[in-house]
Scaffold this motif. Structure first.
Motif, short mmCIF file in Angstrom:
data_model
loop_
_atom_site.label_atom_id
_atom_site.label_comp_id
_atom_site.label_asym_id
_atom_site.label_seq_id
_atom_site.Cartn_x
_atom_site.Cartn_y
_atom_site.Cartn_z
N ASN A 99 0.82 -1.21 0.00
CA ASN A 99 0.00 0.00 0.00
C ASN A 99 0.86 1.26 0.00
O ASN A 99 0.53 2.24 -0.68
CB ASN A 99 -0.95 0.00 1.21
N ASP A 100 1.95 1.24 0.77
CA ASP A 100 2.86 2.39 0.76
C ASP A 100 3.44 2.63 -0.63
O ASP A 100 3.53 3.77 -1.09
CB ASP A 100 4.00 2.17 1.77
N ALA A 101 3.84 1.55 -1.29
CA ALA A 101 4.39 1.68 -2.65
C ALA A 101 3.35 2.26 -3.59
O ALA A 101 3.66 3.12 -4.43
CB ALA A 101 4.88 0.32 -3.14
N ASN A 102 2.13 1.80 -3.44
CA ASN A 102 1.04 2.33 -4.26
C ASN A 102 0.83 3.82 -3.99
O ASN A 102 0.59 4.61 -4.91
CB ASN A 102 -0.24 1.55 -3.95
N ASP A 103 0.94 4.22 -2.73
CA ASP A 103 0.80 5.63 -2.37
C ASP A 103 1.93 6.47 -2.98
O ASP A 103 1.69 7.59 -3.45
CB ASP A 103 0.81 5.80 -0.85
N VAL A 104 3.15 5.93 -2.94
CA VAL A 104 4.29 6.69 -3.47
C VAL A 104 4.11 6.99 -4.95
O VAL A 104 4.33 8.12 -5.40
CB VAL A 104 5.61 5.93 -3.23
N ILE A 105 3.68 5.99 -5.73
CA ILE A 105 3.55 6.27 -7.16
C ILE A 105 2.34 7.15 -7.45
O ILE A 105 2.33 7.88 -8.45
CB ILE A 105 3.53 4.98 -8.01
N ARG A 130 11.59 12.28 0.67
CA ARG A 130 12.64 11.78 1.57
C ARG A 130 12.01 11.08 2.78
O ARG A 130 12.56 10.09 3.28
CB ARG A 130 13.55 12.92 2.01
N THR A 131 10.88 11.60 3.25
CA THR A 131 10.19 10.93 4.37
C THR A 131 9.74 9.55 3.96
O THR A 131 9.88 8.58 4.72
CB THR A 131 8.99 11.79 4.83
N TRP A 132 9.17 9.41 2.77
CA TRP A 132 8.78 8.08 2.29
C TRP A 132 9.99 7.15 2.28
O TRP A 132 9.90 5.99 2.72
CB TRP A 132 8.20 8.18 0.88
N MET A 133 11.09 7.64 1.77
CA MET A 133 12.30 6.81 1.73
C MET A 133 12.74 6.40 3.13
O MET A 133 13.16 5.25 3.35
CB MET A 133 13.42 7.56 1.02
N SER A 134 12.63 7.32 4.07
CA SER A 134 13.02 7.02 5.45
C SER A 134 12.12 5.97 6.08
O SER A 134 12.55 5.22 6.96
CB SER A 134 13.03 8.30 6.29
N ILE A 135 10.87 5.90 5.64
CA ILE A 135 9.95 4.86 6.15
C ILE A 135 10.47 3.48 5.75
O ILE A 135 10.48 2.55 6.57
CB ILE A 135 8.53 5.13 5.63
N TRP A 136 10.88 3.34 4.51
CA TRP A 136 11.48 2.06 4.08
C TRP A 136 12.75 1.76 4.88
O TRP A 136 12.98 0.64 5.31
CB TRP A 136 11.79 2.10 2.59
N GLU A 137 13.58 2.78 5.06
CA GLU A 137 14.86 2.59 5.75
C GLU A 137 14.64 2.15 7.20
O GLU A 137 15.29 1.21 7.68
CB GLU A 137 15.66 3.90 5.71
N GLU A 138 13.72 2.78 7.88
CA GLU A 138 13.47 2.43 9.28
C GLU A 138 12.79 1.07 9.40
O GLU A 138 13.07 0.31 10.34
CB GLU A 138 12.61 3.52 9.95
N ALA A 186 19.26 9.40 1.26
CA ALA A 186 18.22 9.37 2.29
C ALA A 186 18.00 7.98 2.87
O ALA A 186 17.62 7.86 4.04
CB ALA A 186 16.91 9.89 1.71
N ALA A 187 18.23 6.94 2.07
CA ALA A 187 17.93 5.57 2.51
C ALA A 187 18.94 4.60 1.90
O ALA A 187 18.61 3.81 1.02
CB ALA A 187 16.50 5.19 2.11
N PRO A 188 20.19 4.65 2.36
CA PRO A 188 21.25 3.85 1.73
C PRO A 188 21.02 2.34 1.80
O PRO A 188 21.35 1.62 0.86
CB PRO A 188 22.53 4.26 2.47
N MET A 189 20.48 1.85 2.91
CA MET A 189 20.22 0.41 3.00
C MET A 189 19.12 0.00 2.03
O MET A 189 19.18 -1.08 1.42
CB MET A 189 19.85 0.01 4.43
N THR A 190 18.12 0.84 1.89
CA THR A 190 17.03 0.57 0.94
C THR A 190 17.55 0.60 -0.49
O THR A 190 17.16 -0.25 -1.31
CB THR A 190 15.91 1.59 1.12
N ALA A 191 18.43 1.53 -0.78
CA ALA A 191 19.03 1.61 -2.11
C ALA A 191 19.84 0.35 -2.41
O ALA A 191 19.75 -0.21 -3.52
CB ALA A 191 19.91 2.85 -2.23
N ALA A 192 20.59 -0.11 -1.42
CA ALA A 192 21.39 -1.33 -1.62
C ALA A 192 20.50 -2.55 -1.77
O ALA A 192 20.75 -3.43 -2.60
CB ALA A 192 22.36 -1.51 -0.44
#
Length: 233
Positions: A99-105, A130-138, A186-192
């Protein structure tokens, strides 16, 4: 004979989540062309495979089941292909990520192009992106994600959450390099994680096919043109 019929426009965007999960599960599918989709959505609801407003629509041919809406399709595939996590908490978290991914797009296209991007709107949106990205990272951090190992909800192999995450960010950042730069910062672990999962053979093959079929298209229309303008992509 293909396992599924997929109805989605000739761009990656929302339909790419369904394509990615089918590819990851090693399933086969056919895709309707845009003309067939237009004809279907113009039908009265009582004549549709399932009452729906717009694609994606997925038909499980063996089960004779039609499903619309991204979260419903992903949940159906997860359940029927035995891809959902074992615990209720992780299953719920998986659907949250979908659902979050759907919201982002939705947000990256200003609710499907209700408005067009301007320099001012994009600048105002950047903190939210950047906040969306931080949600994935956290989310990953709380489940043991590392820069070079493990996956979004824990474990040592990718699941639905990882496929959806990789599809969201890789599809976007491959077409808009400036967003890739933002994600890495903003989200290096998510990027990796995105790079690791997108490198799976099935998803690499799917990305190559998307490039062949759609070129550099992302969501299409005037909204993509305005997005490219503000990002100079």
């Amino acid at each position: 004979m293909a396992d599924y019929d997929l109805y989605y426009w000739s761009v990656p965007f929302r339909g790419q989540f369904v394509r990615a999960l089918l590819a990851y599960a090693e399933k086969t599918w056919t895709e309707a062309d845009n003309e067939a989709i237009y004809k279907l959505i113009e039908q009265p609801a009582k004549k549709m495979p399932v009452p729906f407003k717009g694609p994606p629509l997925l038909i499980d041919k063996k089960a004779d089941v039609a499903i619309a809406q991204i979260p419903a399709i992903i949940l159906y595939l997860g359940e029927t292909l035995d891809l959902m996590p074992a615990t209720p908490a992780l299953r719920a978290m998986t659907i949250k990520i979908v659902n979050d991914a759907n919201d982002v797009i939705d947000e990256i296209t200003l609710d499907g192009g209700r408005q067009m991007w301007t320099e001012k709107r994009w600048k105002e949106f950047l903190p939210r992106l950047r906040t969306w990205m931080s949600i994935w990272e956290e989310t990953g951090r709380r489940h043991g994600l590392k820069a070079d190992s493990r996956f979004l909800l824990g474990g040592d192999k990718p699941g639905i959450a990882d496929v959806v995450t990789a599809t969201l960010w890789s599809t976007m950042t491959e077409r808009f390099p400036k967003i890739k730069t933002i994600l890495k910062k903003a989200a290096p672990m998510t990027a990796a994680l995105t790079e690791r999962v997108a490198a799976l053979p099935a998803l690499t093959k799917l990305a190559a096919k998307a490039k062949e079929d759609y070129g550099d298209a992302y969501c299409g229309g005037y909204i993509e043109k305005s997005l490219r303008k503000v990002l100079r992509a």
